[in-house]
Design an enzyme around this catalytic site. Structure first.
Site, mmCIF file in Angstrom:
data_model
loop_
_atom_site.group_PDB
_atom_site.id
_atom_site.type_symbol
_atom_site.label_atom_id
_atom_site.label_comp_id
_atom_site.label_asym_id
_atom_site.label_seq_id
_atom_site.Cartn_x
_atom_site.Cartn_y
_atom_site.Cartn_z
ATOM 1 N N GLY A 238 0.781 -1.235 0.000
ATOM 2 C CA GLY A 238 0.000 0.000 0.000
ATOM 3 C C GLY A 238 0.808 1.278 0.000
ATOM 4 O O GLY A 238 0.232 2.368 -0.020
ATOM 5 N N GLU A 287 4.335 -6.443 1.415
ATOM 6 C CA GLU A 287 3.736 -6.820 0.125
ATOM 7 C C GLU A 287 3.550 -5.598 -0.768
ATOM 8 O O GLU A 287 2.443 -5.306 -1.217
ATOM 9 C CB GLU A 287 2.365 -7.480 0.370
ATOM 10 C CG GLU A 287 2.384 -8.650 1.315
ATOM 11 C CD GLU A 287 1.017 -8.942 1.932
ATOM 12 O OE1 GLU A 287 0.051 -8.200 1.651
ATOM 13 O OE2 GLU A 287 0.918 -9.905 2.700
ATOM 14 N N GLY A 289 3.376 -3.400 -4.029
ATOM 15 C CA GLY A 289 3.225 -3.599 -5.468
ATOM 16 C C GLY A 289 3.592 -2.316 -6.172
ATOM 17 O O GLY A 289 4.682 -2.128 -6.705
ATOM 18 N N CYS A 356 -15.557 3.074 -27.431
ATOM 19 C CA CYS A 356 -16.897 3.658 -27.376
ATOM 20 C C CYS A 356 -17.448 3.683 -25.961
ATOM 21 O O CYS A 356 -18.367 2.940 -25.617
ATOM 22 C CB CYS A 356 -17.825 2.881 -28.297
ATOM 23 S SG CYS A 356 -17.133 2.783 -29.940
ATOM 24 N N TYR A 385 -0.672 -1.686 -12.136
ATOM 25 C CA TYR A 385 -2.097 -1.752 -12.474
ATOM 26 C C TYR A 385 -2.346 -1.128 -13.853
ATOM 27 O O TYR A 385 -3.362 -0.464 -14.078
ATOM 28 C CB TYR A 385 -2.946 -1.102 -11.370
ATOM 29 C CG TYR A 385 -2.589 -1.672 -10.002
ATOM 30 C CD1 TYR A 385 -2.950 -2.974 -9.675
ATOM 31 C CD2 TYR A 385 -1.831 -0.959 -9.067
ATOM 32 C CE1 TYR A 385 -2.586 -3.538 -8.453
ATOM 33 C CE2 TYR A 385 -1.458 -1.516 -7.846
ATOM 34 C CZ TYR A 385 -1.845 -2.801 -7.553
ATOM 35 O OH TYR A 385 -1.471 -3.363 -6.357
HETATM 36 C C1 LIG Z 1 -3.033 -5.299 -3.741
HETATM 37 C C2 LIG Z 1 -2.422 -5.806 -2.508
HETATM 38 C C3 LIG Z 1 -1.119 -5.432 -2.177
HETATM 39 C C4 LIG Z 1 -0.321 -4.437 -2.965
HETATM 40 O O1 LIG Z 1 -0.863 -3.176 -2.930
HETATM 41 P P1 LIG Z 1 0.018 -1.933 -3.453
HETATM 42 O O2 LIG Z 1 -0.810 -0.760 -3.179
HETATM 43 O O3 LIG Z 1 0.250 -2.136 -4.909
HETATM 44 O O4 LIG Z 1 1.282 -1.947 -2.672
HETATM 45 C C5 LIG Z 1 -0.554 -6.006 -1.050
HETATM 46 N N1 LIG Z 1 -1.226 -6.899 -0.282
HETATM 47 C C6 LIG Z 1 -2.482 -7.271 -0.576
HETATM 48 C C7 LIG Z 1 -3.159 -8.252 0.284
HETATM 49 C C8 LIG Z 1 -3.121 -6.739 -1.689
HETATM 50 O O5 LIG Z 1 -4.386 -7.095 -1.962
#
Ligand SMILES: *Cc1c(COP(=O)(O)O)cnc(C)c1O
Length: 432
Positions: A238, A287, A289, A356, A385
């Site tokens: 996050g 985690e 992303g 469209c 994303y």
């Molecule tokens: C989507 C997600 C992430 C990654 O979120 P980011 O905002 O891209 O860092 C990490 N853990 C879980 C459980 C997620 O669903």
């Protein structure tokens, strides 16, 4: 490291002019900077070095095999949400034993595959899921490593479509119920309670929500660790990125100025969280992303038409919402830059695709240099994303993806051939 920048008036990714890539591969085109991917991973890894930790890249943000391999080579694990993602990890040469399996809807066959691949842990999101994992594990005569996703019920202060840590969301199990869930799960013979997990949302740009959530979790985690000999605490992902201005982010000089500004940096994150986490004596999983992949990619597109109606100036490009859905889906902002810098006066513009749908736009009423047909522009910070959410809507082929490393570049995904769009379809016999 400074990865997307103008050299003279041309936009470069590392040592390669984007224009060169456009000539070779056409548009729309995703371009990824390997140095940016690696740099962001290493920055976070270094900031967290005060605690035993594992970064599990949330590959749902970008799952290209070369992106995964770049990170696997640095020692990254992966946060996976389907058996398809686990297959990708294996294909890319990543280690399934460094994978955590998240998601509220794991099927029995996904659980079976993940067990056979010896994933590090299942992040379970409900009691029926725990029972199902136990049943599948028993059938395979295996012990499944488990953590439960706790919903800490804190407000992440982000867009409603990407907040996950309040009781309005479908994710995890309510904080107050967790002790009971662990007690019941501890009686399931084919589960091994290995950790505990949380994730409060995405694109969080300040440390406070993370700190609040960790503080709230600490007494619970301490208790669970003592009762069930837990090994790890996953603090989720996050971490937000800077979408505006996108250009400079990633350079050493930029990180220095970011530290002084109101921008989330790995160092600030670590400074706030490490003092809380260290006394736990647990392995800390993360985690992230978007933080790793977001600023590492751009989407390059060709201006097809410029159309003036009444009050509006529409720049119609060959990329569309099927290639990058974030503006339509999350009202997301992507900085828009010309491939060749220009001195044209800014005019209020809508950059739109050819699909469209009125939701098919990249920006509305934004002052941009006056573009003309035939030029190219880049949608910045599209590495997370972006391609992963692309579709064939309007029977548009999936775009090409290119990875750049210094002066080297390679197509890491070919542009989809037209006939592949309907491969697997057929006309029913009785219609022939
Ligand atoms: C989507 C997600 C992430 C990654 O979120 P980011 O905002 O891209 O860092 C990490 N853990 C879980 C459980 C997620 O669903």
């Amino acid at each position: 490291m400074h990865q997307f920048r103008y050299v003279g008036n041309k936009l470069f990714c590392e040592g390669v002019a984007i224009e060169t890539l456009v000539k070779k591969f056409g548009t729309p085109l995703y371009v990824y900077s390997q140095g940016t991917l690696a740099g962001h991973y290493q920055k976070l890894d270094a900031a967290m070095s005060g605690v035993d930790h594992l970064i599990c890249f949330a590959m749902k943000s970008n799952s290209n095999l070369s992106v995964l391999r770049t990170l696997a080579n640095l020692g990254s694990g992966f946060d996976i949400v389907s058996d398809g993602e686990l297959h990708r990890v294996i294909k890319a040469g990543g280690d399934p034993r460094k994978c955590v399996f998240a998601g509220a809807g794991k099927t029995a066959s996904e659980i079976e595959f993940a067990l056979k691949q010896n994933v590090y842990a299942f992040n379970a999101e409900s009691e029926p899921e725990l029972e199902r994992i136990n049943t599948v594990a028993a059938r395979l005569k295996k012990i499944a490593p488990i953590s439960v996703r706790v919903n800490p019920n804190v407000e992440a202060k982000t867009h409603s479509k990407i907040t996950t840590g309040t009781y309005e969301d479908k994710f995890g199990i309510a904080f107050e119920q967790i002790e009971g869930v662990y007690a019941r799960a501890s009686k399931l013979k084919n589960l091994r309670l290995r950790g505990v997990q949380m994730h409060i949302g995405s694109q969080i740009t300040e440390t406070t929500p993370f700190e609040q959530a960790v503080r709230k979790m600490l007494p619970l985690v301490t208790k669970l660790k003592a009762r069930h000999a837990l090994e790890f605490f996953s603090i989720g992902g996050g971490l937000g990125i800077v979408y505006k201005p996108a250009l400079a982010s990633g350079s050493e000089a930029w990180w220095k100025t970011a530290a002084a500004k109101n921008i989330l940096t790995p160092q600030k994150y670590a400074d706030r969280l490490l003092p809380l986490l260290q006394p736990l004596g647990m392995k800390i999983l993360m985690e992230p992303g978007r933080f790793i992949s977001g600023n590492a990619g751009i989407l390059v597109t060709h201006v097809e038409y410029v159309k003036r109606t009444g009050r509006k100036n529409f720049v119609i490009v060959d990329a569309a919402m099927n290639d990058l859905i974030r503006p339509a889906f999350y009202e997301a902002y992507h900085e828009i830059l010309p491939l060749a810098k220009k001195n044209a006066p800014a005019i209020s513009s809508d950059v739109v695709g050819g699909v469209c749908e009125s939701g098919d736009y990249f920006c509305k009423d934004r002052p941009l240099p006056k573009f003309v047909a035939g030029e190219h522009l880049a949608l910045m910070s599209a590495g997370a994303y972006g391609f992963v959410m692309a579709s064939n809507y309007n029977s548009r082929p999936l775009t090409c993806e290119v990875l750049v490393h210094g002066k080297k570049f390679a197509a890491v995904r070919e542009r989809q051939a037209m006939k592949e769009i309907w491969s697997g379809e057929q006309v029913a016999d009785w219609l022939k």
